[in-house]
Motif scaffolding. Structure first.
Motif, mmCIF file in Angstrom:
data_model
loop_
_atom_site.group_PDB
_atom_site.id
_atom_site.type_symbol
_atom_site.label_atom_id
_atom_site.label_comp_id
_atom_site.label_asym_id
_atom_site.label_seq_id
_atom_site.Cartn_x
_atom_site.Cartn_y
_atom_site.Cartn_z
ATOM 1 N N PRO A 1 28.733 15.560 50.672
ATOM 2 C CA PRO A 1 29.171 14.776 49.512
ATOM 3 C C PRO A 1 30.579 15.168 49.106
ATOM 4 C CG PRO A 1 27.748 16.557 48.798
ATOM 5 C CD PRO A 1 27.725 16.572 50.312
ATOM 6 N N ARG A 2 31.277 14.266 48.451
ATOM 7 C CA ARG A 2 32.592 14.592 47.902
ATOM 8 C C ARG A 2 32.408 15.456 46.662
ATOM 9 N NH1 ARG A 2 37.066 11.968 49.724
ATOM 10 N NH2 ARG A 2 36.749 10.221 51.158
ATOM 11 N N LEU A 3 33.135 16.560 46.608
ATOM 12 C CA LEU A 3 33.025 17.483 45.482
ATOM 13 C C LEU A 3 34.344 17.522 44.716
ATOM 14 C CD1 LEU A 3 31.180 20.424 47.269
ATOM 15 C CD2 LEU A 3 30.174 18.566 45.933
ATOM 16 N N HIS A 4 34.261 17.764 43.437
ATOM 17 C CA HIS A 4 35.447 17.792 42.590
ATOM 18 C C HIS A 4 35.386 19.013 41.674
ATOM 19 C CE1 HIS A 4 36.231 13.614 43.793
ATOM 20 N NE2 HIS A 4 34.953 13.404 43.584
ATOM 21 N N PRO A 5 36.536 19.614 41.366
ATOM 22 C CA PRO A 5 36.521 20.752 40.440
ATOM 23 C C PRO A 5 36.117 20.304 39.043
ATOM 24 C CG PRO A 5 38.781 20.055 40.907
ATOM 25 C CD PRO A 5 37.886 19.288 41.831
ATOM 26 N N LEU A 6 35.161 21.016 38.468
ATOM 27 C CA LEU A 6 34.642 20.638 37.147
ATOM 28 C C LEU A 6 34.678 21.807 36.166
ATOM 29 C CD1 LEU A 6 31.567 18.483 38.256
ATOM 30 C CD2 LEU A 6 33.728 17.661 37.347
ATOM 31 N N HIS B 1 49.411 33.453 45.750
ATOM 32 C CA HIS B 1 50.365 32.394 45.423
ATOM 33 C C HIS B 1 49.704 31.218 44.709
ATOM 34 C CE1 HIS B 1 53.227 34.568 47.879
ATOM 35 N NE2 HIS B 1 52.356 34.582 48.869
ATOM 36 N N HIS B 2 48.416 31.332 44.442
ATOM 37 C CA HIS B 2 47.719 30.233 43.776
ATOM 38 C C HIS B 2 48.234 30.088 42.343
ATOM 39 C CE1 HIS B 2 44.542 27.694 42.236
ATOM 40 N NE2 HIS B 2 44.117 27.525 43.480
ATOM 41 N N PRO B 3 48.474 28.853 41.889
ATOM 42 C CA PRO B 3 49.041 28.643 40.549
ATOM 43 C C PRO B 3 48.102 28.965 39.402
ATOM 44 C CG PRO B 3 48.518 26.542 41.600
ATOM 45 C CD PRO B 3 48.369 27.591 42.658
ATOM 46 N N ALA B 4 46.866 29.383 39.679
ATOM 47 C CA ALA B 4 45.937 29.725 38.604
ATOM 48 C C ALA B 4 46.158 31.130 38.054
ATOM 49 C CB ALA B 4 44.490 29.595 39.096
ATOM 50 N N PHE B 5 46.983 31.954 38.721
ATOM 51 C CA PHE B 5 46.997 33.370 38.360
ATOM 52 C C PHE B 5 48.283 33.938 37.745
ATOM 53 C CE2 PHE B 5 43.921 32.914 41.939
ATOM 54 C CZ PHE B 5 42.784 32.983 41.141
ATOM 55 N N ALA C 1 39.084 34.048 35.777
ATOM 56 C CA ALA C 1 40.337 34.275 35.049
ATOM 57 C C ALA C 1 41.436 33.270 35.375
ATOM 58 C CB ALA C 1 40.841 35.689 35.343
ATOM 59 N N GLY C 2 41.079 32.119 35.915
ATOM 60 C CA GLY C 2 42.088 31.119 36.234
ATOM 61 C C GLY C 2 42.738 30.551 34.975
ATOM 62 N N ALA C 3 43.994 30.143 35.108
ATOM 63 C CA ALA C 3 44.720 29.589 33.955
ATOM 64 C C ALA C 3 45.558 28.395 34.390
ATOM 65 C CB ALA C 3 45.592 30.652 33.319
ATOM 66 N N MET C 4 44.944 27.494 35.148
ATOM 67 C CA MET C 4 45.638 26.307 35.624
ATOM 68 C C MET C 4 45.017 25.089 34.943
ATOM 69 S SD MET C 4 46.219 25.010 39.565
ATOM 70 C CE MET C 4 44.499 24.524 39.777
ATOM 71 N N ALA C 5 45.622 24.641 33.876
ATOM 72 C CA ALA C 5 45.086 23.521 33.100
ATOM 73 C C ALA C 5 44.925 22.284 33.984
ATOM 74 C CB ALA C 5 46.016 23.221 31.935
ATOM 75 N N PRO C 6 43.834 21.511 33.789
ATOM 76 C CA PRO C 6 42.801 21.694 32.757
ATOM 77 C C PRO C 6 41.649 22.618 33.180
ATOM 78 C CG PRO C 6 42.348 19.694 33.950
ATOM 79 C CD PRO C 6 43.615 20.261 34.552
ATOM 80 N N HIS C 7 41.781 23.229 34.372
ATOM 81 C CA HIS C 7 40.687 24.049 34.885
ATOM 82 C C HIS C 7 40.913 25.510 34.481
ATOM 83 C CE1 HIS C 7 39.540 20.476 36.992
ATOM 84 N NE2 HIS C 7 40.716 20.424 37.571
ATOM 85 N N ILE C 8 40.510 25.822 33.260
ATOM 86 C CA ILE C 8 40.731 27.139 32.684
ATOM 87 C C ILE C 8 39.487 28.006 32.874
ATOM 88 C CG2 ILE C 8 41.304 28.412 30.582
ATOM 89 C CD1 ILE C 8 43.536 26.625 31.642
ATOM 90 N N GLY C 9 39.683 29.230 33.350
ATOM 91 C CA GLY C 9 38.572 30.136 33.600
ATOM 92 C C GLY C 9 38.025 30.759 32.329
ATOM 93 N N MET C 10 37.087 31.657 32.517
ATOM 94 C CA MET C 10 36.416 32.276 31.383
ATOM 95 C C MET C 10 37.343 33.182 30.582
ATOM 96 S SD MET C 10 33.433 30.928 31.772
ATOM 97 C CE MET C 10 34.322 29.518 32.502
ATOM 98 N N ALA C 11 38.255 33.868 31.267
ATOM 99 C CA ALA C 11 39.160 34.818 30.608
ATOM 100 C C ALA C 11 40.573 34.611 31.156
ATOM 101 C CB ALA C 11 38.695 36.254 30.838
ATOM 102 N N PRO C 12 41.256 33.555 30.733
ATOM 103 C CA PRO C 12 42.514 33.152 31.364
ATOM 104 C C PRO C 12 43.707 34.065 31.124
ATOM 105 C CG PRO C 12 42.071 31.789 29.439
ATOM 106 C CD PRO C 12 40.828 32.616 29.680
ATOM 107 N N GLU C 13 43.567 35.050 30.243
ATOM 108 C CA GLU C 13 44.660 35.993 30.034
ATOM 109 C C GLU C 13 44.324 37.395 30.558
ATOM 110 O OE1 GLU C 13 47.556 34.923 26.598
ATOM 111 O OE2 GLU C 13 45.564 35.104 25.700
ATOM 112 N N ALA C 14 43.187 37.531 31.202
ATOM 113 C CA ALA C 14 42.825 38.828 31.784
ATOM 114 C C ALA C 14 43.676 39.110 33.012
ATOM 115 C CB ALA C 14 41.347 38.831 32.164
ATOM 116 N N GLU C 15 43.832 40.393 33.327
ATOM 117 C CA GLU C 15 44.480 40.793 34.569
ATOM 118 C C GLU C 15 43.396 41.036 35.625
ATOM 119 O OE1 GLU C 15 48.520 43.023 33.217
ATOM 120 O OE2 GLU C 15 46.651 44.081 32.765
ATOM 121 N N LEU C 16 43.804 41.036 36.877
ATOM 122 C CA LEU C 16 42.846 41.129 37.980
ATOM 123 C C LEU C 16 43.188 42.274 38.922
ATOM 124 C CD1 LEU C 16 42.803 37.323 38.721
ATOM 125 C CD2 LEU C 16 40.735 38.607 38.168
#
Length: 208
Positions: free
Chosen positions: A52-57, A97-101, A159-174
Motif C-alpha cells: 500500500p502507499r504510505l504517508h508520514p502522519l 544530513h536529514h533536515p529534521a535534526f 526528536a524530529g523538528a521538520m514541520a509539520p512532522h514534529i517529533g515528541m521532543a523537537p528541542e532535545a539533543e541526540l
C-alpha cells in the motif's frame, strides 16, 4: 512468495529489479505495476501482494496523543519540548544530513555518535568502533550513516523538528549508537550516559 526461490532470484536479477528477501521464500521487489504483473505470471512466483502507499502522519499522531498541547504548555505546568534533555538512540544509525535534526541555530542536535561496527577510534575505554564528537559532526567529518533508515525514522519520531512532522521532543539533543547485531547493548547505554554526564544533562534512552 516463491515456488522456486533460486529461480525467482535469478529472474529478478536478470530483469534488473531491486529486491531483497525476508526469508527463503518471501521477497520484496521494487517494480512498476507492469513489471509486477508480468512477474506474477512467472512459474517461480507463488503469490504477489502489492504494498500500500504510505504517508508520514507524525503531524496527526502527535495531536492524537496530545503532544502538541505539551509543546504549547496547555494543561501542564510548563511547556515541554525536550530542551535541555538528551535522547539516546541505539539503532541502525542516523542520517546526519536529514533536515529534521538541526536546532534553531542551524547546527545539528546530534551531539555524539558511536558506530560499533566501523573501523576507527572507539570511545575511551571501549577500544572498538568509531566515535564522532560534537566537533566531528559540526565540521562534517563524521562518517555516521544509516543505510537501512530505521534509526533515522525512530530518531525523527523522538526528536524530529521538520514541520509539520514534529517529533515528541523537537528541542532535545541526540546521541546515537549504530550496530548491526546489537551484541553490546550494555556498552552502548553506558557510553550514552557517559556523554550525558559530560554534558550535565538528563538522558532518556530508546532501544527499539
Amino acid at each position: 512468495q516463491a515456488n522456486d526461490p533460486a529461480e525467482l532470484r535469478a529472474t529478478l536479477s536478470a530483469r534488473g529489479l531491486a529486491f531483497g528477501s525476508a526469508d527463503d521464500h518471501t521477497f520484496w521487489v521494487r517494480a512498476t505495476l507492469a513489471q509486477a504483473f508480468s512477474l506474477a505470471q512467472h512459474p517461480a512466483a507463488a503469490r504477489l501482494e502489492l504494498a500500500p502507499r504510505l504517508h508520514p502522519l507524525l503531524d496527526q499522531s502527535a495531536k492524537d496523543i496530545g503532544v502538541d498541547l505539551v509543546h504549547a504548555g496547555t494543561g501542564v505546568r510548563a511547556a515541554r519540548t525536550g530542551k535541555g534533555v538528551i535522547i539516546g538512540v541505539l539503532d541502525t544509525g542516523i542520517d546526519l544530513h536529514h533536515p529534521a535534526f538541526p536546532g534553531a541555530d542551524g547546527q545539528s542536535r546530534v551531539i555524539a555518535t558511536w558506530d560499533q561496527d566501523a573501523p576507527g577510534k572507539g570511545p575511551s575505554g571501549y577500544g572498538y568502533g568509531h566515535e564522532c564528537t560534537r566537533s566531528d559532526i559540526t565540521s562534517g567529518t563524521c562518517t555516521m550513516s544509516d543505510e537501512e533508515g530505521h534509526g533515522t525514522h525512530v530518531a525523527g519520531i523522538l526528536a524530529g523538528a521538520m514541520a509539520p512532522h514534529i517529533g515528541m521532543a523537537p528541542e532535545a539533543e541526540l546521541v546515537v549508537v549504530k550496530s548491526s547485531d546489537f551484541t553490546d547493548v550494555a556498552g552502548a547505554v553506558e557510553w550514552m550516559f557517559h556523554v550525558a554526564d559530560k554534558e550535565g544533562k538528563p538522558i532518556v534512552v530508546n532501544l527499539s
